[in-house]
Structures are given as structure tokens and as C-alpha cells.
Scaffold this motif. Structure first.
Motif, PDB file in Angstrom:
ATOM      1  N   VAL A 148       1.340   6.844  12.522  1.00  0.00           N
ATOM      2  CA  VAL A 148       0.775   5.704  12.114  1.00  0.00           C
ATOM      3  C   VAL A 148      -0.258   5.232  11.750  1.00  0.00           C
ATOM      4  O   VAL A 148      -1.240   4.929  12.550  1.00  0.00           O
ATOM      5  N   PHE A 149      -0.842   5.246  10.371  1.00  0.00           N
ATOM      6  CA  PHE A 149      -2.386   5.628  10.686  1.00  0.00           C
ATOM      7  C   PHE A 149      -2.823   3.545  10.244  1.00  0.00           C
ATOM      8  O   PHE A 149      -3.487   3.793   9.410  1.00  0.00           O
ATOM      9  N   ARG A 187       3.286  -0.481   0.121  1.00  0.00           N
ATOM     10  CA  ARG A 187       3.212   0.693  -0.518  1.00  0.00           C
ATOM     11  C   ARG A 187       4.012   0.213  -1.401  1.00  0.00           C
ATOM     12  O   ARG A 187       5.323  -0.177  -1.224  1.00  0.00           O
ATOM     13  N   ASN A 244       3.691   4.841  -5.585  1.00  0.00           N
ATOM     14  CA  ASN A 244       4.064   5.878  -4.531  1.00  0.00           C
ATOM     15  C   ASN A 244       5.114   7.214  -5.076  1.00  0.00           C
ATOM     16  O   ASN A 244       6.228   6.738  -4.065  1.00  0.00           O
ATOM     17  N   TYR A 299       7.008   2.028  -3.183  1.00  0.00           N
ATOM     18  CA  TYR A 299       7.368   3.649  -3.336  1.00  0.00           C
ATOM     19  C   TYR A 299       8.835   3.633  -4.331  1.00  0.00           C
ATOM     20  O   TYR A 299       9.440   3.323  -4.286  1.00  0.00           O
ATOM     21  N   LEU A 334       5.312  11.543  13.172  1.00  0.00           N
ATOM     22  CA  LEU A 334       4.518  10.803  12.942  1.00  0.00           C
ATOM     23  C   LEU A 334       3.376  10.061  13.217  1.00  0.00           C
ATOM     24  O   LEU A 334       3.884   9.375  14.409  1.00  0.00           O
ATOM     25  N   GLY A 377     -10.115   6.302   3.123  1.00  0.00           N
ATOM     26  CA  GLY A 377     -10.048   5.398   2.324  1.00  0.00           C
ATOM     27  C   GLY A 377      -8.436   4.802   2.063  1.00  0.00           C
ATOM     28  O   GLY A 377      -8.189   4.618   0.371  1.00  0.00           O
ATOM     29  N   LEU A 387       3.806  10.249   3.093  1.00  0.00           N
ATOM     30  CA  LEU A 387       4.311   9.917   4.283  1.00  0.00           C
ATOM     31  C   LEU A 387       5.298  10.688   4.268  1.00  0.00           C
ATOM     32  O   LEU A 387       5.775  10.656   5.197  1.00  0.00           O
ATOM     33  N   CYS A 403      -0.122  -0.854   6.300  1.00  0.00           N
ATOM     34  CA  CYS A 403      -0.071  -0.420   4.837  1.00  0.00           C
ATOM     35  C   CYS A 403       0.951  -1.136   4.239  1.00  0.00           C
ATOM     36  O   CYS A 403       1.946  -0.153   4.659  1.00  0.00           O
ATOM     37  N   VAL A 426      -6.118  14.187  -1.476  1.00  0.00           N
ATOM     38  CA  VAL A 426      -7.353  14.095  -1.951  1.00  0.00           C
ATOM     39  C   VAL A 426      -8.631  13.850  -0.476  1.00  0.00           C
ATOM     40  O   VAL A 426      -9.842  14.313  -1.114  1.00  0.00           O
ATOM     41  N   VAL A 453       4.396   0.829   5.872  1.00  0.00           N
ATOM     42  CA  VAL A 453       4.969   1.788   6.856  1.00  0.00           C
ATOM     43  C   VAL A 453       6.072   1.891   8.255  1.00  0.00           C
ATOM     44  O   VAL A 453       6.754   2.623   8.041  1.00  0.00           O
TER      45      VAL A 453
HETATM   46  C1  UD1 Z   1      -1.990   8.929  -1.481  1.00  0.00           C
HETATM   47  C2  UD1 Z   1      -3.442   9.153  -2.546  1.00  0.00           C
HETATM   48  C3  UD1 Z   1      -3.339   8.664  -3.538  1.00  0.00           C
HETATM   49  C4  UD1 Z   1      -2.834   9.894  -4.265  1.00  0.00           C
HETATM   50  C5  UD1 Z   1      -0.911   9.579  -3.638  1.00  0.00           C
HETATM   51  C6  UD1 Z   1      -1.152  10.936  -3.889  1.00  0.00           C
HETATM   52  C7  UD1 Z   1      -4.866   8.190  -0.480  1.00  0.00           C
HETATM   53  C8  UD1 Z   1      -5.919   7.640   0.111  1.00  0.00           C
HETATM   54  N1  UD1 Z   1      -4.239   7.721  -1.436  1.00  0.00           N
HETATM   55  O1  UD1 Z   1      -1.745   7.561  -1.865  1.00  0.00           O
HETATM   56  O2  UD1 Z   1      -4.959   8.361  -4.507  1.00  0.00           O
HETATM   57  O3  UD1 Z   1      -2.622   8.840  -5.672  1.00  0.00           O
HETATM   58  O4  UD1 Z   1      -1.526   9.907  -1.894  1.00  0.00           O
HETATM   59  O5  UD1 Z   1       0.614  11.622  -3.303  1.00  0.00           O
HETATM   60  O6  UD1 Z   1      -4.927   9.541   0.077  1.00  0.00           O
HETATM   61  N2  UD1 Z   1       0.968   7.087   6.431  1.00  0.00           N
HETATM   62  C9  UD1 Z   1       0.836   7.458   7.792  1.00  0.00           C
HETATM   63  N3  UD1 Z   1       1.043   8.352   7.725  1.00  0.00           N
HETATM   64  C10 UD1 Z   1       1.359   9.947   7.466  1.00  0.00           C
HETATM   65  C11 UD1 Z   1       1.092   9.569   6.247  1.00  0.00           C
HETATM   66  C12 UD1 Z   1       0.953   9.019   5.740  1.00  0.00           C
HETATM   67  O7  UD1 Z   1       1.305   6.379   8.096  1.00  0.00           O
HETATM   68  O8  UD1 Z   1       0.924  10.847   8.312  1.00  0.00           O
HETATM   69  C13 UD1 Z   1       0.486   5.776   5.703  1.00  0.00           C
HETATM   70  C14 UD1 Z   1      -0.720   5.973   4.844  1.00  0.00           C
HETATM   71  O9  UD1 Z   1      -1.398   5.366   5.451  1.00  0.00           O
HETATM   72  C15 UD1 Z   1      -0.570   4.899   3.704  1.00  0.00           C
HETATM   73  C16 UD1 Z   1       0.488   4.961   3.240  1.00  0.00           C
HETATM   74  O10 UD1 Z   1       1.819   5.310   4.329  1.00  0.00           O
HETATM   75  O11 UD1 Z   1      -0.156   3.623   3.987  1.00  0.00           O
HETATM   76  C17 UD1 Z   1       1.693   5.735   2.029  1.00  0.00           C
HETATM   77  O12 UD1 Z   1       0.356   7.240   1.878  1.00  0.00           O
HETATM   78  P1  UD1 Z   1       0.590   8.521   1.526  1.00  0.00           P
HETATM   79  O13 UD1 Z   1       1.582   9.230   1.090  1.00  0.00           O
HETATM   80  O14 UD1 Z   1      -0.742   9.401   1.594  1.00  0.00           O
HETATM   81  O15 UD1 Z   1       0.305   7.473  -0.113  1.00  0.00           O
HETATM   82  P2  UD1 Z   1      -1.083   6.610   0.034  1.00  0.00           P
HETATM   83  O16 UD1 Z   1      -2.061   7.064   0.175  1.00  0.00           O
HETATM   84  O17 UD1 Z   1      -0.233   5.948  -0.621  1.00  0.00           O
END
Ligand code: UD1
Length: 340
Positions: free
Chosen positions: A220-221, A234, A182, A236, A218, A300, A203, A232, A89, A275
Motif C-alpha cells: 500500500v503506497f 480514487r 479509475n 473506481y 500488496l 507522482g 491497484l 489515497c 506512467v 486504498v
Molecule cells: C494511474 C496513473 C494515471 C493513469 C492510470 C492508468 C499514476 C500516478 N497515475 O492512476 O495517470 O491514467 O494509472 O491506468 O501512476 N496503489 C497501491 N499499491 C499498488 C498499486 C496502487 O497502494 O500496488 C495505490 C496508489 O497509490 C493509488 C491507488 O492505489 O492510490 C490507485 O493506483 P493505480 O491503480 O495505479 O491508479 P492511479 O495511480 O490512480
């Protein structure tokens, strides 16, 4: 005669698991991959599982002449599952033209060739990102498409529109867009799995790399979101379930006689996890303590997204079978196999 399916991006994360599922179901597979975000070793992993090596063409789909040559060499393709795409992204925000070229030109070239075939069948990797922050949860396929947050997300929206218009103009086309939530996990054999290049943006690979000591902690955003624990939410879904859904969707295209020639399905479990819940579940299945800290929100990110899977359940007859724990357990086994 076995049907021969072209799987683009077939050495990638979801692609490779789908190739295994297709071969196990009796399909013959030809893979196109440019190896930009994958490795030839994956071919060996697939072979270990299925005892069959799929045909493989190292090819960049942006090269229109090479794509044409491919279809001359393989005139007997009975369907295409199109995974090949760029998916970071952040990178898409920095380099939008690269994303539009990689994700849209390639799609158009494939559809142009497919048009010349007697029974054009096409499955497209779409994403729940097309919904943005949906107004209602769980998200159904009829939820409005929001303005894309990134060029990556926009390529998925436009990609769907291109396919929809093609199906409208050419009634002999049969196509399905699958909107993944996810995807996580790996094949239980740990012969194939997710291979992020560089620092993982997603994640679960970040969690497993942290647990194995490759990353310090890690981040956590954000923990101030309007959710029960502030992080947040999701949906999975185990990549094994996702792979199976592609087989079922493909068989639907082979069996189709009536109804719309373009369809869209959500692929998720229907269950949302935060998360922090993912971290807890990971700690439980791995027995490892995961170092993490709360960091700022990531730009985003939507607050919550999980699928209403009724349509896929009823019309595809497909349902996710694996739990979050099983998916995380397989991701951890894979990480332990490949090491740091
Ligand atoms: C992301 C993309 C999505 C895409 C998908 C592809 C964004 C906004 N969305 O999905 O468009 O189709 O990847 O793989 O980028 N998180 C943490 N720490 C981290 C990584 C993630 O806290 O180091 C949290 C994020 O804030 C989120 C959750 O984990 O709440 C999942 O994140 P991620 O695995 O990146 O997936 P998406 O953001 O849902």
C-alpha cells in the motif's frame, strides 16, 4: 444500414468491453490493435459474449502507410473510438519519446484520415490525470489542467489540445474526450477482462493477482496522506459502465446538429474510496484475506481524485450503475478464470 465504427486498441481492457457494448447496440465494429499489450484470445472472448466476431486488423498505427491502406480498405468507417495508446506512467518517464510517438503520432494520422470523411466523428480516451491534484473535490470538467506529472499524462493533455484545435479549424468535426477516473472490473461473463503484462502497476489487478497467489503481498503506497485513513482516494469505475458511456457518447455524435463540436466529459462514479477501503471491499466479496503491508508513497501519486459527474449525467444521460463491490467481484471472477 448499420454504422461501422473503428475501435483502435479494441482488444485492450476498456476497448474490448466497449466493442461488446457497441455490438450489443447494433453497431458494426472494426478493430485495429497491434497486440503490444493485448492478445488475440480477446477476439474469442468478445465473440463468446456477442456471438459476432468483429473485423480485426493487426496494425501498428505508427505506420503511416499502413494506416492509409487501412482507410482505402475500409472507406465506410462512420466514426472512430481511439483507445490505442501506451499507458504505463513509469515507463513513460523512462522513455518519453516512445510515448509521444505512440500516443500522439497515431492520433494525428487518424485525424488526418478522418478529415477526409463526410461526417468525421471521434471519441478520445483521456484521463483524470489531466487534472493532477485538483484544488477542489469532486473534480468538474472546468477544473484547471495542471502541468502533467509524466510524459504519459502529457500525451493525454496534448492529445486533447490536438483534437480541440482540429475541431476549431474544421467545423464539420464532432469529437468528445472522455476523462476516465479509475477503470476496474471485467465483463460479468468473465470472458474478457484486464490482462496486465508483467507486474501490474494498477491497484485492482495487483490485488487479484495477490489473492490468487501470483504475488506475495500488496504494497500500500503510503498511509500518511491527509485522508481519513491516510491512504489515497480514487474514483473506481466499473469498466462495464465505462463501455456504456462510450456508446452513449457515440450516439450523441450521430445525433448532433447544434452546440459545440468538441466536448469533454468526466467518467467516474462520483464517489471516492481509499486504498484500504478497496482492500476491505475486496476481502468482503471474495472471502479471501489479502496479505498487504504499508510501504512508502509512490512518486507522482495524487492524494485524492474523484469525479463530479453532473455533466455526464445531465448531458449524456449516463450514470454509473455498478457498485465498487460488484466491480471487485467481477475482477475476482476474471482472475479466477484466467488463474495465475
Ligand atoms: C494511474 C496513473 C494515471 C493513469 C492510470 C492508468 C499514476 C500516478 N497515475 O492512476 O495517470 O491514467 O494509472 O491506468 O501512476 N496503489 C497501491 N499499491 C499498488 C498499486 C496502487 O497502494 O500496488 C495505490 C496508489 O497509490 C493509488 C491507488 O492505489 O492510490 C490507485 O493506483 P493505480 O491503480 O495505479 O491508479 P492511479 O495511480 O490512480
Amino acid at each position: 444500414m448499420k454504422a461501422k465504427i473503428l475501435v483502435t486498441g479494441g482488444l485492450g481492457f476498456i476497448g474490448s468491453h466497449t466493442v461488446v457494448a457497441l455490438q450489443e447496440r447494433g453497431f458494426e465494429v472494426v478493430i485495429i490493435d497491434d497486440l503490444s499489450n493485448s492478445s488475440l484470445d480477446v477476439l474469442g472472448g468478445i465473440t463468446k459474449i456477442t456471438k459476432t466476431t468483429p473485423e480485426f486488423e493487426h496494425l501498428d498505427l505508427r505506420n503511416k502507410e499502413k494506416v492509409a491502406e487501412f482507410f482505402v480498405k475500409y472507406p465506410d468507417i462512420n466514426g472512430i473510438i481511439h483507445f490505442a495508446a501506451s499507458k504505463a506512467v513509469g515507463e513513460s518517464v523512462e522513455n518519453p519519446l516512445l510515448y509521444y510517438e505512440n500516443n500522439l503520432n497515431t492520433l494525428i494520422y487518424l485525424l488526418q484520415h478522418l478529415r477526409e470523411q463526410k461526417n468525421p466523428r471521434f471519441i478520445f480516451s483521456s484521463s483524470c490525470t489531466v487534472y493532477g491534484q485538483a484544488d477542489e473535490l469532486p473534480i468538474t470538467e472546468s477544473a484547471p489542467i495542471k502541468k502533467a506529472e509524466s510524459p504519459y499524462g502529457n500525451t493525454k493533455q496534448i492529445g486533447e489540445e490536438i483534437i480541440q484545435d482540429t475541431c476549431k479549424a474544421h467545423p464539420e468535426f464532432q469529437a468528445i474526450s472522455l476523462r476516465y477516473f479509475n477503470p476496474i472490473g471485467s465483463h460479468p461473463s468473465a470472458h474478457i477482462g484486464e490482462l496486465p503484462i508483467g507486474t501490474p502497476q494498477n491497484l485492482v489487478p495487483f490485488i487479484t493477482q495477490t489473492a490468487i497467489g501470483k504475488r506475495k503481498e500488496l504494497a500500500v503506497f503510503g498511509n500518511d496522506y491527509p485522508t481519513p485513513d491516510g491512504t489515497c482516494i480514487r474514483d473506481y469505475i466499473h469498466v462495464m459502465d465505462l463501455a456504456q458511456a462510450h456508446v452513449v457518447a457515440l450516439e450523441r455524435l450521430f445525433g448532433k446538429r447544434e452546440g459545440p463540436n468538441y466536448e469533454v466529459f468526466n467518467l467516474g462514479t462520483g464517489k471516492g474510496n481509499s486504498v484500504l477501503e478497496v482492500i476491505q471491499a475486496f476481502e468482503k466479496v471474495s472471502g479471501e484475506k489479502l496479505p498487504y503491508r504499508i510501504a512508502a508513497r509512490r512518486e507522482g501519486d495524487v492524494v485524492a481524485a474523484y469525479a463530479d459527474t453532473t455533466k455526464a449525467n445531465e448531458e449524456l444521460g449516463w450514470r454509473a450503475q455498478y457498485s465498487l463491490e460488484e466491480a471487485l467481484d467481477s475482477a475476482w471472477k476474471w482472475q479466477q478464470r484466467i488463474g495465475r
